[in-house]
Design a protein around this motif. Structure first.
Motif, PDB file in Angstrom:
ATOM      1  N   ARG A  57      -4.451  -1.490   2.942  1.00  6.33           N
ATOM      2  CA  ARG A  57      -4.644  -1.866   1.537  1.00  6.33           C
ATOM      3  C   ARG A  57      -5.920  -2.695   1.370  1.00  6.33           C
ATOM      4  NH1 ARG A  57      -0.898  -0.328  -1.965  1.00  6.33           N
ATOM      5  NH2 ARG A  57       1.107   0.432  -1.155  1.00  6.33           N
TER       6      ARG A  57
ATOM      7  N   HIS B 170       4.914  -1.488   0.912  1.00  6.58           N
ATOM      8  CA  HIS B 170       5.254  -0.255   0.195  1.00  6.58           C
ATOM      9  C   HIS B 170       4.615   0.976   0.834  1.00  6.58           C
ATOM     10  CE1 HIS B 170       7.252  -2.707  -2.730  1.00  6.58           C
ATOM     11  NE2 HIS B 170       6.139  -3.334  -3.050  1.00  6.58           N
TER      12      HIS B 170
ATOM     13  N   GLN C  60      -9.299  -1.432  -0.812  1.00 10.61           N
ATOM     14  CA  GLN C  60      -9.972  -2.260  -1.813  1.00 10.61           C
ATOM     15  C   GLN C  60     -11.453  -2.409  -1.482  1.00 10.61           C
ATOM     16  OE1 GLN C  60      -7.694  -1.987  -4.254  1.00 10.61           O
ATOM     17  NE2 GLN C  60      -8.196  -4.079  -4.873  1.00 10.61           N
TER      18      GLN C  60
ATOM     19  N   LYS D   9       3.027   0.931  -6.818  1.00  5.45           N
ATOM     20  CA  LYS D   9       1.636   1.392  -6.742  1.00  5.45           C
ATOM     21  C   LYS D   9       1.403   2.108  -5.435  1.00  5.45           C
ATOM     22  CE  LYS D   9      -0.140  -2.295  -9.717  1.00  5.45           C
ATOM     23  NZ  LYS D   9      -1.141  -3.371  -9.859  1.00  5.45           N
ATOM     24  N   SER D  10       0.548   3.136  -5.486  1.00  4.33           N
ATOM     25  CA  SER D  10       0.267   3.930  -4.285  1.00  4.33           C
ATOM     26  C   SER D  10      -0.646   3.196  -3.331  1.00  4.33           C
ATOM     27  CB  SER D  10      -0.378   5.249  -4.687  1.00  4.33           C
ATOM     28  OG  SER D  10      -1.591   5.039  -5.366  1.00  4.33           O
TER      29      SER D  10
ATOM     30  N   LEU E 123       2.638  -5.292  -5.926  1.00  4.51           N
ATOM     31  CA  LEU E 123       2.217  -3.918  -5.649  1.00  4.51           C
ATOM     32  C   LEU E 123       3.356  -2.906  -5.745  1.00  4.51           C
ATOM     33  CD1 LEU E 123      -0.254  -4.461  -2.666  1.00  4.51           C
ATOM     34  CD2 LEU E 123      -0.811  -3.761  -5.007  1.00  4.51           C
ATOM     35  N   GLU E 124       4.505  -3.350  -6.177  1.00  5.50           N
ATOM     36  CA  GLU E 124       5.649  -2.449  -6.274  1.00  5.50           C
ATOM     37  C   GLU E 124       5.347  -1.299  -7.214  1.00  5.50           C
ATOM     38  OE1 GLU E 124      10.497  -2.649  -6.866  1.00  5.50           O
ATOM     39  OE2 GLU E 124       9.265  -4.425  -7.213  1.00  5.50           O
TER      40      GLU E 124
END
Length: 254
Positions: free
Chosen positions: A32, A25, A36, A253-254, A250-251
């Motif tokens: 990503r 995405h 985190q 989500k930034s 994660l669809e």
């Protein structure tokens, strides 16, 4: 407690070539993972890679990156080189966050570092969570761990261990009603001194058979302490189907 996170990122994955740079995405997977890691309490987060493409992308999203040898047989060897480049003291804790764990919760990153800090007789600390499906129990991509009464690892395997002899004699497609099985979560905390010792050891026979680098530590008498993760940890990305799952989670989500 001060500790450093190192994220090893190899471009040449056998099952998913270019895995660190696969898009989720609008962001590469490695970014990503890095984001985190930066939500944890680590004092610094760095990426270790052997590929200029990964270097360019990681520096593009603002990461501190160290180039390492392409000859390293494992991610732990790569970590040791970075620890050496950073000139970390022998008692400094280094946490290995796998570059294919874009959903790793920051709280479990802190947990594994604190776990090593409070277990002075362990050379390594790691985490696990309960397995509740026969599909995961028999999946070779789900690594299993068996521990003693103090939480020290006895063995890691891709096979279903311990083997439920009586239950599997009747049906191997049904999760046994009794017994406990744990999925190893691929996050580790080490002291720098252990990393320097680790790279002097040749790959262990079990390590080469199972393709699990933590078996080199056990083979050489190092103790690994294991705790159950304080939060559920979604699986990493090893296959195209794993990637599809992460993209779905994660669809939006930034």
């Amino acid at each position: 407690m001060a500790y450093t996170i190192v994220i090893p990122a190899r471009y040449g994955s056998t099952r998913l070539p270019g895995k660190p740079l696969l898009e989720i995405h609008g962001k590469p997977m490695l970014q990503r993972v890095w984001e985190q890691a930066n939500r944890s309490n680590a004092e610094q987060v760095v990426i270790a890679t052997d590929d200029s493409r990964v270097l360019a992308v990681a520096e593009g999203f603002g990461a501190q990156v160290y180039m390492t040898s392409s000859e390293h047989p494992s991610g732990t060897d790569r970590l040791q080189q970075v620890a050496e480049q950073l000139n970390l003291p022998g008692d400094h804790i280094v946490v290995n966050v796998q570059g294919d764990e874009p959903l790793i919760p920051p709280k479990v990153i802190d947990q594994v570092a604190l776990n090593l800090g409070k277990n002075s007789d362990a050379a390594v600390a790691t985490l696990c969570e309960a397995i509740d499906s026969v599909e995961d129990l028999t999946n070779p991509n789900v690594v299993k761990v068996v521990c003693d009464a103090r939480g020290m690892a006895l063995y890691f395997s891709r096979a279903p261990v311990p083997w439920p002899r009586d239950a599997f004699a009747q049906a191997r497609e049904v999760m046994p009603a009794t017994g406990e099985w744990y999925r190893h979560i691929g996050i580790y905390a080490y002291r720098t001194e252990f990393l320097h010792n680790y790279v002097t050891w040749p790959p262990a026979p079990q390590e080469q058979l199972e393709h699990l680098e933590q078996l080199r530590a056990l083979h050489n008498g190092a103790r690994i302490h294991v705790e159950v993760a304080v939060e559920p940890v979604p699986g990493g990305v090893d296959t195209e189907s794993d990637l599809a799952v992460v993209r779905s989670l994660l669809e939006g989500k930034s």
